[in-house]
Design a protein around this motif. Structure first.
Motif, PDB file in Angstrom:
ATOM      1  N   ALA A  10       0.899  -1.494  -0.134  1.00 38.03           N
ATOM      2  CA  ALA A  10      -0.126   0.081   0.286  1.00 38.03           C
ATOM      3  C   ALA A  10       0.560   1.038  -0.204  1.00 38.03           C
ATOM      4  O   ALA A  10       0.361   2.348  -0.424  1.00 38.03           O
ATOM      5  CB  ALA A  10      -0.762  -0.466   1.190  1.00 38.03           C
ATOM      6  N   LEU A  11       1.820   0.833   0.570  1.00 35.15           N
ATOM      7  CA  LEU A  11       3.030   2.321   0.626  1.00 35.15           C
ATOM      8  C   LEU A  11       3.146   2.532  -0.266  1.00 35.15           C
ATOM      9  O   LEU A  11       3.757   3.633  -0.535  1.00 35.15           O
ATOM     10  CB  LEU A  11       4.147   1.700   1.595  1.00 35.15           C
ATOM     11  N   LEU A  12       3.979   1.701  -0.850  1.00 33.79           N
ATOM     12  CA  LEU A  12       4.306   1.508  -2.198  1.00 33.79           C
ATOM     13  C   LEU A  12       3.005   2.100  -3.163  1.00 33.79           C
ATOM     14  O   LEU A  12       3.916   3.087  -4.180  1.00 33.79           O
ATOM     15  CB  LEU A  12       4.546  -0.272  -3.281  1.00 33.79           C
ATOM     16  N   ASP A  13       2.112   1.821  -2.850  1.00 32.91           N
ATOM     17  CA  ASP A  13       1.077   2.072  -4.317  1.00 32.91           C
ATOM     18  C   ASP A  13       0.933   3.602  -3.860  1.00 32.91           C
ATOM     19  O   ASP A  13       0.876   4.587  -5.310  1.00 32.91           O
ATOM     20  CB  ASP A  13      -0.422   1.445  -4.448  1.00 32.91           C
ATOM     21  N   ALA A  14       1.475   4.102  -3.262  1.00 36.77           N
ATOM     22  CA  ALA A  14       0.954   5.865  -2.528  1.00 36.77           C
ATOM     23  C   ALA A  14       2.101   6.311  -2.511  1.00 36.77           C
ATOM     24  O   ALA A  14       1.960   8.194  -3.113  1.00 36.77           O
ATOM     25  CB  ALA A  14       0.759   5.287  -0.960  1.00 36.77           C
ATOM     26  N   ILE A  15       3.304   6.192  -2.801  1.00 34.14           N
ATOM     27  CA  ILE A  15       4.474   6.587  -3.146  1.00 34.14           C
ATOM     28  C   ILE A  15       4.296   6.877  -4.685  1.00 34.14           C
ATOM     29  O   ILE A  15       5.269   7.988  -5.134  1.00 34.14           O
ATOM     30  CB  ILE A  15       5.967   6.281  -2.831  1.00 34.14           C
ATOM     31  N   LEU A  16       4.436   6.667  -5.414  1.00 37.11           N
ATOM     32  CA  LEU A  16       4.464   6.479  -6.868  1.00 37.11           C
ATOM     33  C   LEU A  16       3.941   8.106  -7.541  1.00 37.11           C
ATOM     34  O   LEU A  16       4.636   8.419  -8.439  1.00 37.11           O
ATOM     35  CB  LEU A  16       4.027   5.093  -7.804  1.00 37.11           C
ATOM     36  N   PRO A  17       3.047   8.014  -6.977  1.00 42.29           N
ATOM     37  CA  PRO A  17       1.998   9.427  -7.760  1.00 42.29           C
ATOM     38  C   PRO A  17       3.668  10.652  -7.100  1.00 42.29           C
ATOM     39  O   PRO A  17       3.733  12.023  -7.824  1.00 42.29           O
ATOM     40  CB  PRO A  17       1.300   9.629  -7.267  1.00 42.29           C
ATOM     41  N   HIS A  18       4.334  10.546  -6.330  1.00 39.25           N
ATOM     42  CA  HIS A  18       5.467  11.467  -5.428  1.00 39.25           C
ATOM     43  C   HIS A  18       6.551  11.592  -6.249  1.00 39.25           C
ATOM     44  O   HIS A  18       7.177  12.149  -6.462  1.00 39.25           O
ATOM     45  CB  HIS A  18       4.875  11.654  -4.609  1.00 39.25           C
ATOM     46  N   VAL A  19       7.240  10.727  -6.670  1.00 41.06           N
ATOM     47  CA  VAL A  19       8.274   9.884  -6.829  1.00 41.06           C
ATOM     48  C   VAL A  19       8.952  11.163  -8.086  1.00 41.06           C
ATOM     49  O   VAL A  19       9.976  11.331  -7.951  1.00 41.06           O
ATOM     50  CB  VAL A  19       8.358   8.569  -7.508  1.00 41.06           C
ATOM     51  N   ALA A  20       8.210  10.921  -9.237  1.00 45.06           N
ATOM     52  CA  ALA A  20       8.192  11.587 -10.200  1.00 45.06           C
ATOM     53  C   ALA A  20       8.743  13.069  -9.920  1.00 45.06           C
ATOM     54  O   ALA A  20       9.647  13.945 -10.060  1.00 45.06           O
ATOM     55  CB  ALA A  20       7.361  11.565 -11.412  1.00 45.06           C
ATOM     56  N   PHE A  21       7.963  13.635  -8.716  1.00 44.36           N
ATOM     57  CA  PHE A  21       8.632  14.891  -8.427  1.00 44.36           C
ATOM     58  C   PHE A  21       9.426  15.323  -7.265  1.00 44.36           C
ATOM     59  O   PHE A  21      10.081  15.793  -7.557  1.00 44.36           O
ATOM     60  CB  PHE A  21       6.918  16.175  -7.517  1.00 44.36           C
ATOM     61  N   ASP A  27      10.507  12.844   1.728  1.00 43.34           N
ATOM     62  CA  ASP A  27       9.153  14.169   1.305  1.00 43.34           C
ATOM     63  C   ASP A  27       8.549  13.089   0.653  1.00 43.34           C
ATOM     64  O   ASP A  27       7.456  13.009   0.918  1.00 43.34           O
ATOM     65  CB  ASP A  27       9.613  14.952   0.467  1.00 43.34           C
ATOM     66  N   ALA A  28       8.696  12.461   0.055  1.00 44.09           N
ATOM     67  CA  ALA A  28       7.876  11.486  -0.762  1.00 44.09           C
ATOM     68  C   ALA A  28       6.919  10.066  -0.165  1.00 44.09           C
ATOM     69  O   ALA A  28       6.463   9.862   0.046  1.00 44.09           O
ATOM     70  CB  ALA A  28       8.616  10.837  -2.270  1.00 44.09           C
ATOM     71  N   PHE A  29       8.082   9.867   0.561  1.00 43.10           N
ATOM     72  CA  PHE A  29       7.855   8.645   1.797  1.00 43.10           C
ATOM     73  C   PHE A  29       6.870   9.185   2.855  1.00 43.10           C
ATOM     74  O   PHE A  29       5.652   8.170   3.009  1.00 43.10           O
ATOM     75  CB  PHE A  29       8.953   8.310   2.624  1.00 43.10           C
ATOM     76  N   LYS A  30       7.003  10.582   3.257  1.00 40.75           N
ATOM     77  CA  LYS A  30       6.550  11.427   3.986  1.00 40.75           C
ATOM     78  C   LYS A  30       5.209  11.123   3.324  1.00 40.75           C
ATOM     79  O   LYS A  30       3.401  11.091   4.605  1.00 40.75           O
ATOM     80  CB  LYS A  30       7.192  12.297   4.551  1.00 40.75           C
ATOM     81  N   ALA A  31       4.389  11.706   2.230  1.00 34.34           N
ATOM     82  CA  ALA A  31       3.466  11.914   0.944  1.00 34.34           C
ATOM     83  C   ALA A  31       3.097  10.809   1.175  1.00 34.34           C
ATOM     84  O   ALA A  31       1.659  10.318   0.833  1.00 34.34           O
ATOM     85  CB  ALA A  31       3.833  12.530  -0.318  1.00 34.34           C
ATOM     86  N   ILE A  33       2.312   7.960   3.422  1.00 35.22           N
ATOM     87  CA  ILE A  33       1.860   7.674   4.931  1.00 35.22           C
ATOM     88  C   ILE A  33       0.842   8.717   5.192  1.00 35.22           C
ATOM     89  O   ILE A  33      -0.416   7.729   5.334  1.00 35.22           O
ATOM     90  CB  ILE A  33       3.378   8.228   5.857  1.00 35.22           C
ATOM     91  N   ALA A  34       0.928  10.344   4.528  1.00 28.58           N
ATOM     92  CA  ALA A  34      -0.132  10.588   4.309  1.00 28.58           C
ATOM     93  C   ALA A  34      -1.027  10.087   3.303  1.00 28.58           C
ATOM     94  O   ALA A  34      -2.289  10.240   3.917  1.00 28.58           O
ATOM     95  CB  ALA A  34      -0.022  11.845   4.011  1.00 28.58           C
ATOM     96  N   ALA A  35      -0.991   9.396   2.212  1.00 21.93           N
ATOM     97  CA  ALA A  35      -2.197   9.094   1.210  1.00 21.93           C
ATOM     98  C   ALA A  35      -2.275   7.884   1.415  1.00 21.93           C
ATOM     99  O   ALA A  35      -3.193   7.105   1.492  1.00 21.93           O
ATOM    100  CB  ALA A  35      -1.335   8.922  -0.270  1.00 21.93           C
ATOM    101  N   SER A  36      -1.947   7.401   2.364  1.00 20.11           N
ATOM    102  CA  SER A  36      -2.651   5.301   2.471  1.00 20.11           C
ATOM    103  C   SER A  36      -2.918   5.444   4.376  1.00 20.11           C
ATOM    104  O   SER A  36      -2.551   6.643   4.966  1.00 20.11           O
ATOM    105  CB  SER A  36      -0.905   4.551   2.790  1.00 20.11           C
ATOM    106  N   ASP A  37      -3.214   4.282   4.444  1.00 16.54           N
ATOM    107  CA  ASP A  37      -3.851   3.894   5.703  1.00 16.54           C
ATOM    108  C   ASP A  37      -2.750   3.407   6.698  1.00 16.54           C
ATOM    109  O   ASP A  37      -3.390   3.397   7.618  1.00 16.54           O
ATOM    110  CB  ASP A  37      -5.939   3.172   5.875  1.00 16.54           C
ATOM    111  N   VAL A  38      -1.597   3.439   6.604  1.00 18.44           N
ATOM    112  CA  VAL A  38      -0.663   2.961   7.444  1.00 18.44           C
ATOM    113  C   VAL A  38      -0.121   4.144   8.219  1.00 18.44           C
ATOM    114  O   VAL A  38      -0.064   5.300   8.254  1.00 18.44           O
ATOM    115  CB  VAL A  38       0.728   2.305   6.010  1.00 18.44           C
ATOM    116  N   ARG A  42       3.949   2.187  12.320  1.00 19.95           N
ATOM    117  CA  ARG A  42       4.106   1.083  11.032  1.00 19.95           C
ATOM    118  C   ARG A  42       4.672   1.150   9.508  1.00 19.95           C
ATOM    119  O   ARG A  42       5.397  -0.073   9.243  1.00 19.95           O
ATOM    120  CB  ARG A  42       2.556   0.681  10.980  1.00 19.95           C
ATOM    121  N   ALA A  43       4.593   2.007   9.046  1.00 19.88           N
ATOM    122  CA  ALA A  43       5.107   2.872   8.120  1.00 19.88           C
ATOM    123  C   ALA A  43       6.987   2.743   8.215  1.00 19.88           C
ATOM    124  O   ALA A  43       7.647   2.164   7.505  1.00 19.88           O
ATOM    125  CB  ALA A  43       5.103   3.686   7.705  1.00 19.88           C
TER     126      ALA A  43
END
Length: 232
Positions: A10-21, A27-31, A33-38, A42-43
């Motif tokens: 779930a974290l991987l799916d959530a981070i991919l939209p942020h990796v391009a930027f 920063d992408a990892f924190k984003a 976490i914020a975009a997931s239910d984890v 736990r993350a």
């Protein structure tokens, strides 16, 4: 198949939209976490190195998808060198986010992460040879994977810069690289067959014959555990 916690996926799916930027960054990892239910705790327990661990998972997931696609592909009528080429193409085709690969290439070029990147390249080469039914258990087990690791690394770099339609230029590049490897193999065969070189190749061959591939790991039902190999 290696077990992966669904929360980590779930974290991987959530981070991919942020990796391009932001790349595979904190920063992408924190984003993610914020975009997931984890939860953050736990993350962090799942990914002690943050985004780096997710970058590793992204690569490993690509290998898994490639193996699944190879299992369904009809390779029976292909020459073995063409089977290897097809496997490399499939590995690229299952990559859904080219920018994530580009950012990952930059990440694993960092000195402290270069060994991790080399390990991932080796893992892809091993996955291809294993999927194609490689049964070598001597020094050839290592040379095959080392050679293909180098080919795969060069293919990825070429593919990242390829602007041709349907990546046809990358297809041609793969064929050229494999042809080069085949020429090296033919040269090795000629050297080994040359009687004038037997005083040199003979001892080296006997030494190489002492090398053995790692014992195959047999998974228990508990994720992440395997049985220790016995004496060979």
């Amino acid at each position: 198949m290696m077990y992966t916690d669904p929360a980590k996926r779930a974290l991987l799916d959530a981070i991919l939209p942020h990796v391009a930027f932001d790349g595979w960054s904190e920063d992408a990892f924190k984003a993610a976490i914020a975009a997931s239910d984890v939860t953050p705790d736990r993350a962090r327990s799942l990914c002690p190195r943050g985004a780096t661990d997710l970058a590793v998972l992204f690569h490993v997931e690509g290998d898994r998808k490639m193996k699944e696609a190879l299992a369904e592909a009809d390779l029976a009528d292909l020459r073995f060198r063409d089977r290897v080429a097809r496997a490399l193409r499939i590995r690229l085709d299952v990559t859904e986010d080219k920018e994530a690969v580009r950012r990952g290439t930059t990440l694993f070029a960092l000195p402290h992460l270069a060994p991790e990147g080399a390990k991932l390249m080796w893992g892809t080469a091993d996955a291809i040879w294993t999927a194609l039914g490689d049964t070598s258990d001597d020094v050839n087990w290592y040379t095959k994977r080392a050679t293909l690791s180098g080919v795969w690394a060069s293919v990825v770099l070429y593919w990242l810069g390829d602007q041709s339609v349907d990546h046809t230029a990358t297809d041609d590049f793969i064929d050229r690289r494999i042809d080069e490897v085949m020429q090296i193999e033919k040269l090795k065969a000629k050297v080994n067959a040359n009687p004038l070189l037997k005083p040199l190749t003979g001892p080296l061959g006997r030494l190489a014959g002492m090398v053995r591939a790692p014992a195959a790991r047999q998974d228990f039902k508990v994720p992440g555990m395997w049985r220790k190999a016995g004496p060979r």
